[in-house]
Design a protein around this motif. Structure first.
Motif, PDB file in Angstrom:
ATOM      1  N   VAL A   1      19.089   2.016   2.954  1.00 11.74           N
ATOM      2  CA  VAL A   1      17.908   2.123   2.683  1.00 11.74           C
ATOM      3  C   VAL A   1      17.712   1.319   1.609  1.00 11.74           C
ATOM      4  N   GLU A   2      17.892   0.773   0.969  1.00 13.48           N
ATOM      5  CA  GLU A   2      18.013  -0.180   0.116  1.00 13.48           C
ATOM      6  C   GLU A   2      17.900  -1.896   0.324  1.00 13.48           C
ATOM      7  N   ARG A   3      18.732  -1.745   1.399  1.00 14.77           N
ATOM      8  CA  ARG A   3      18.853  -2.886   1.688  1.00 14.77           C
ATOM      9  C   ARG A   3      17.592  -3.388   2.490  1.00 14.77           C
ATOM     10  N   ALA A   4      17.600  -2.424   3.146  1.00 14.82           N
ATOM     11  CA  ALA A   4      15.788  -2.798   4.372  1.00 14.82           C
ATOM     12  C   ALA A   4      14.570  -2.464   3.173  1.00 14.82           C
ATOM     13  N   ASP A   5      14.773  -2.021   1.758  1.00  9.91           N
ATOM     14  CA  ASP A   5      13.730  -2.387   1.073  1.00  9.91           C
ATOM     15  C   ASP A   5      13.257  -2.998   0.073  1.00  9.91           C
ATOM     16  N   ALA A   6      14.867  -4.133   0.156  1.00  7.02           N
ATOM     17  CA  ALA A   6      15.029  -5.308  -0.262  1.00  7.02           C
ATOM     18  C   ALA A   6      14.493  -6.310   0.669  1.00  7.02           C
ATOM     19  N   VAL A   7      14.654  -6.256   1.976  1.00  2.44           N
ATOM     20  CA  VAL A   7      14.067  -6.909   2.903  1.00  2.44           C
ATOM     21  C   VAL A   7      12.518  -6.995   2.897  1.00  2.44           C
ATOM     22  N   LEU A   8      11.841  -5.842   3.366  1.00  2.00           N
ATOM     23  CA  LEU A   8      10.400  -5.119   3.253  1.00  2.00           C
ATOM     24  C   LEU A   8       9.890  -5.741   2.133  1.00  2.00           C
ATOM     25  N   GLY A   9      10.683  -5.505   0.624  1.00  7.67           N
ATOM     26  CA  GLY A   9       9.329  -5.631  -0.125  1.00  7.67           C
ATOM     27  C   GLY A   9       8.772  -4.219  -0.658  1.00  7.67           C
ATOM     28  N   TYR A  10       9.257  -3.454  -0.137  1.00  4.90           N
ATOM     29  CA  TYR A  10       8.270  -1.737  -0.146  1.00  4.90           C
ATOM     30  C   TYR A  10       9.449  -0.289  -0.065  1.00  4.90           C
ATOM     31  N   SER A  11       9.311   0.320  -0.487  1.00  5.78           N
ATOM     32  CA  SER A  11      10.240   1.320  -0.473  1.00  5.78           C
ATOM     33  C   SER A  11       9.979   2.222   1.410  1.00  5.78           C
ATOM     34  N   ILE A  12      10.611   1.908   1.543  1.00  4.92           N
ATOM     35  CA  ILE A  12      10.882   2.323   3.377  1.00  4.92           C
ATOM     36  C   ILE A  12      10.717   4.183   3.142  1.00  4.92           C
ATOM     37  N   ARG A  13      11.520   4.939   1.720  1.00  4.66           N
ATOM     38  CA  ARG A  13      10.987   6.350   1.962  1.00  4.66           C
ATOM     39  C   ARG A  13       9.805   7.029   1.902  1.00  4.66           C
ATOM     40  N   GLY A  14       8.935   5.913   0.531  1.00  2.64           N
ATOM     41  CA  GLY A  14       7.539   6.048   0.760  1.00  2.64           C
ATOM     42  C   GLY A  14       7.555   6.156   1.680  1.00  2.64           C
ATOM     43  N   LEU A  15       7.182   4.684   2.342  1.00  5.71           N
ATOM     44  CA  LEU A  15       6.517   4.867   3.749  1.00  5.71           C
ATOM     45  C   LEU A  15       6.317   5.989   4.182  1.00  5.71           C
ATOM     46  N   CYS A  16       7.181   6.717   4.608  1.00  5.81           N
ATOM     47  CA  CYS A  16       7.703   7.575   5.794  1.00  5.81           C
ATOM     48  C   CYS A  16       7.956   9.415   4.951  1.00  5.81           C
ATOM     49  N   LEU A  17       7.976   9.394   4.095  1.00  9.06           N
ATOM     50  CA  LEU A  17       7.778  10.803   2.952  1.00  9.06           C
ATOM     51  C   LEU A  17       6.580  10.858   2.720  1.00  9.06           C
ATOM     52  N   GLU A  18       5.547   9.972   2.499  1.00  8.64           N
ATOM     53  CA  GLU A  18       4.809  10.333   1.889  1.00  8.64           C
ATOM     54  C   GLU A  18       3.154   8.942   2.034  1.00  8.64           C
ATOM     55  N   ASP A  19       3.247   8.195   2.745  1.00  5.41           N
ATOM     56  CA  ASP A  19       2.533   8.023   3.074  1.00  5.41           C
ATOM     57  C   ASP A  19       1.384   7.225   1.817  1.00  5.41           C
ATOM     58  N   PRO A  20       0.597   7.029   1.318  1.00  3.62           N
ATOM     59  CA  PRO A  20       0.132   6.941  -0.259  1.00  3.62           C
ATOM     60  C   PRO A  20      -0.943   6.713   0.886  1.00  3.62           C
ATOM     61  N   GLY A  21      -0.938   5.118   1.238  1.00  3.12           N
ATOM     62  CA  GLY A  21      -1.698   4.342   1.674  1.00  3.12           C
ATOM     63  C   GLY A  21      -1.929   4.287   3.098  1.00  3.12           C
ATOM     64  N   ARG A  22      -2.008   5.485   3.798  1.00  7.13           N
ATOM     65  CA  ARG A  22      -2.335   5.374   4.749  1.00  7.13           C
ATOM     66  C   ARG A  22      -1.464   4.552   5.642  1.00  7.13           C
ATOM     67  N   ASP A  23      -0.335   3.945   6.338  1.00  7.37           N
ATOM     68  CA  ASP A  23      -0.276   2.664   6.417  1.00  7.37           C
ATOM     69  C   ASP A  23       0.199   2.930   7.759  1.00  7.37           C
ATOM     70  N   LEU A  24       1.151   4.585   7.748  1.00  9.64           N
ATOM     71  CA  LEU A  24       2.209   4.625   8.634  1.00  9.64           C
ATOM     72  C   LEU A  24       1.293   4.200  10.274  1.00  9.64           C
ATOM     73  N   ARG A  25      -0.568   4.126  10.655  1.00 12.74           N
ATOM     74  CA  ARG A  25      -0.994   3.852  11.628  1.00 12.74           C
ATOM     75  C   ARG A  25      -0.867   2.287  12.226  1.00 12.74           C
ATOM     76  N   ASP A  26      -0.740   1.136  10.777  1.00  2.36           N
ATOM     77  CA  ASP A  26      -1.048  -0.005  10.581  1.00  2.36           C
ATOM     78  C   ASP A  26       0.293  -0.398  11.181  1.00  2.36           C
ATOM     79  N   THR A  27       0.294  -1.105  12.490  1.00  2.37           N
ATOM     80  CA  THR A  27       1.755  -1.883  13.229  1.00  2.37           C
ATOM     81  C   THR A  27       2.682  -2.237  12.398  1.00  2.37           C
TER      82      THR A  27
END
Length: 667
Positions: A372-398
């Motif tokens: 998970v830490e390596r994924a965050d480093a590659v992406l530049g954001y929290s993959i956990r936050g995206l999947c569990l909270e999706d504060p920006g409603r981004d999960l529909r954005d490919t």
């Protein structure tokens, strides 16, 4: 009830940080490591534990210094065995490969741990002073290739792990040339982090000195049956010539495992650092076997999770009541044929876009914090936050959907391996899910796959103004007819999920007009949760740009075990850079239904393909609607081990030779 069997891997199984958590959490293991580390300090003044646990390196950095790797593998194996026996796990027998057999012999009582460790340190000095440098190369092909291909001359067969999985040993320059030749020929291969050509005649010059060192050890009778990974036979006495053969001769673990796999009441516990032996055994488990296979350590899993999984089996442990009679198999013993569709086989399916939902991966992120830490480093954001909270409603954005689904799908693979059950014969990915399937097959590492998927999402995110929709309860011919007769030539058939479910893709207004027409024909229609018309002509430019990227990426099967490769025969195009682009633009042509195929889906698919249904019903329903094969689905693997990560580890068929990739497209 299950009877424990201890497994020990050889040289290539080690990694930085192995057992660090257990060393802090279990006093029995810590005391054992401290005792053995004191022996090393007494002999040469340094600390193996400090080198392995205290240098700040992670598991991704190979350990290559023999002066640390040889004692480290021995010390960790002995300490884990002492810990397990203190917890009530008394092995009926022990089995090791290469250096792992020395550990197994010590656990069996044949060697005194301190005396054996001192001898191993002397052996390190011997090898470094008198052995020629070289290496080992893992190859995913029939071992007969060694005799058929003259380009392999100069290297020696060091190990056979499966009918299409072997290891070569030789001089470094010859292995470099062979690696280039095999790669150009489309044969997957990978150098192992070993700097000496063990299991080959190149080390014959140290035979006399080696046997003298082993012969100086105090002879002791074994108190636990010891099975030789080289011959498959039981070892009764400390024979220096035997242990020379263990170091010098190629080994074939199938001879040692065959009589054990004939039983279905064993608990195989892998006490090697990286779970590679668990991969090899699990891959060969017969269908329906009640035996279980569990590792104690794995580079990218939390030690405490694996530790607890093993402790949880104590209630199923049977008191040892008998010795296992082991009959060595001869080389001529025919291996079982790989599974064919007529035999029936298991398939693990990774879903694609549309399966995402807030909350996915909740029970996975804490289990694999390093990934998970390596994924965050590659992406530049929290993959956990995206999947569990999706504060920006981004999960529909490919651009965000694809990395999120890849990470969750990918994490389900080591999670499934932790269960200890039989591995699938094939892996299948649906659209984006094919990238997770390629990762699970070992075609590339976790970060490579994530970088590919992130770039794929970025390029596909540049395509706007389109969407997709599923059309059910009518066949594809009717869908084509409606599109043709209604002059909806701007729409493409993107997916054929089942005989009566078709997915269309194109401009949003055209899709909406088409859905009204399909409903008039009695179809059930559902817009998909996607942001662009994937698998259609509108992806052509993105596919063309993306197709150039894989050529620059580090493809290739990446084992982490010693002369161990539980690999796969992945999609041949993957290394050529064409398959990834095609998976972006081409519509999948789905295979015909077969009632003989049993499917399991990843946790992402189980939880989100049909989220309104219960878990068991969800699996079958989701596969029947979204998967390419209409069958009765087995429950999904719940969230080990290995062979995944940058490695590979699944075998297919009755011999359980590795995972194979099933493409959800016509060839």
């Amino acid at each position: 009830m299950l009877t424990p069997v201890f497994l020990f891997a050889g040289q290539g199984s080690r990694y930085h940080g192995m057992g660090r958590w257990l060393c802090g959490a279990d006093p029995v293991l810590r005391d054992a490591l401290d005792f053995l580390d004191a022996v090393v300090r007494d002999v040469r003044g340094d600390s193996v534990v400090a080198a392995v646990h205290g240098d700040g390196h992670g598991a991704e950095l190979p350990m290559t210094r023999l002066s640390f790797t040889q004692p480290a593998v021995f010390m960790v194996g002995c300490a884990l065995a002492r810990m397990l026996r203190a917890r009530g796990f008394e092995p009926e027998l022990v089995l090791g490969a290469g250096l792992g057999e020395v550990v197994a012999a010590t656990v069996a009582g044949m060697f005194d741990p301190e005396e054996c460790l001192r001898s191993l340190l002397d052996q390190v000095a011997l090898f470094e002073a008198q052995c020629p440098r070289g290496g080992m190369l893992a190859v995913l092909a029939d071992a007969a290739l060694v005799d058929r291909d003259p380009a392999l001359a100069g290297a020696h067969l060091a190990a056979i792990n499966a009918p299409d999985d072997f290891v070569l040993a030789g001089p470094a320059d010859r292995l470099d040339a062979i690696e280039r030749h095999l790669t150009a020929s489309g044969v997957l291969c990978r150098r192992l982090p070993v700097l000496f050509p063990f299991h080959s005649p190149l080390i014959d010059g140290v035979r006399g000195a080696f046997t003298k060192l082993v012969g100086a050890l105090t002879p002791r009778p074994a108190t636990i049956p010891l099975i030789c990974g080289t011959t498959g036979a039981e070892v009764h006495h400390r024979d220096p010539d035997h242990f020379w053969q263990v170091l010098r001769e190629p080994f074939d673990l199938s001879r040692a495992l065959e009589p054990l796999l004939a039983r279905d009441d064993l608990l195989f516990l892998d006490l090697g650092p990286s779970g590679s032996m668990a991969d090899l055994v699990r891959a060969r488990l017969p269908r329906g076997s009640r035996s279980r296979v569990l590792p104690l350590l794995f580079p990218f899993a939390r030690d405490e999770v694996l530790y607890q999984a093993v402790l949880d089996t104590r209630s199923a442990i049977a008191a040892p009541t008998r010795r296992t009679e082991v009959t060595a198999m001869t080389v001529e013993t025919p291996a079982a044929a790989p599974a064919t569709p007529g035999d029936g086989f298991d398939v693990d399916v990774f879903p694609g876009q549309g399966a995402q939902a807030e909350g996915m991966g909740r029970d996975l992120f804490d289990r694999f914090p390093e990934l998970v830490e390596r994924a965050d480093a590659v992406l530049g954001y929290s993959i956990r936050g995206l999947c569990l909270e999706d504060p920006g409603r981004d999960l529909r954005d490919t651009r965000y959907t694809q990395p999120a689904l890849y990470v969750v799908d990918a994490l389900t693979w080591p999670a499934a391996l932790q269960e200890g059950g039989r591995l699938p014969d094939y892996l299948l990915g649906h659209g984006l899910g094919e990238f997770a399937a390629l990762f699970a097959a070992g075609v590339y590492g976790f970060e490579t796959g994530l970088r590919l998927v992130a770039e794929r999402g970025r390029l596909m995110g540049q395509v706007t103004g389109g969407t997709m929709a599923a059309v059910s309860a009518v066949d594809a011919d009717l869908v084509r007819e409606v599109l043709r007769d209604s002059e909806l030539s701007g729409l493409d058939i993107a997916n054929c999920n089942a005989p009566t479910q078709t997915v269309i893709a194109g401009p949003a207004d055209a899709v909406n007009r088409a859905l009204a027409l399909f409903r008039d024909k009695g179809a059930r229609c559902a817009p998909l949760n996607v942001s662009a018309p994937f698998h259609s002509r509108y992806m052509a430019q993105a596919a063309q740009e993306f197709g150039r990227l894989p050529m620059a990426m580090p493809f290739g099967w990446k084992p982490s075990g010693s002369a161990r490769m539980s690999g796969s025969r992945p999609w041949p195009c993957a290394a050529a850079g064409t398959s990834a682009a095609e998976s972006t633009a081409m519509p999948p042509a789905i295979a015909a239904p077969s009632p003989r195929r049993r499917l399991r889906v990843s946790r992402a698919g189980m939880g989100h393909l049909t989220p309104r249904k219960g878990r068991g019903e969800n699996a079958a329903g989701g596969l029947r609607r979204a998967g390419p094969i209409d069958t009765v689905a087995a429950p999904a693997c719940t969230p080990f081990e290995a062979g995944w990560n940058e490695r590979a580890g699944v075998r297919a068929g009755r011999e359980r030779t590795p995972r194979r990739i099933l493409q959800a497209r016509a060839a």
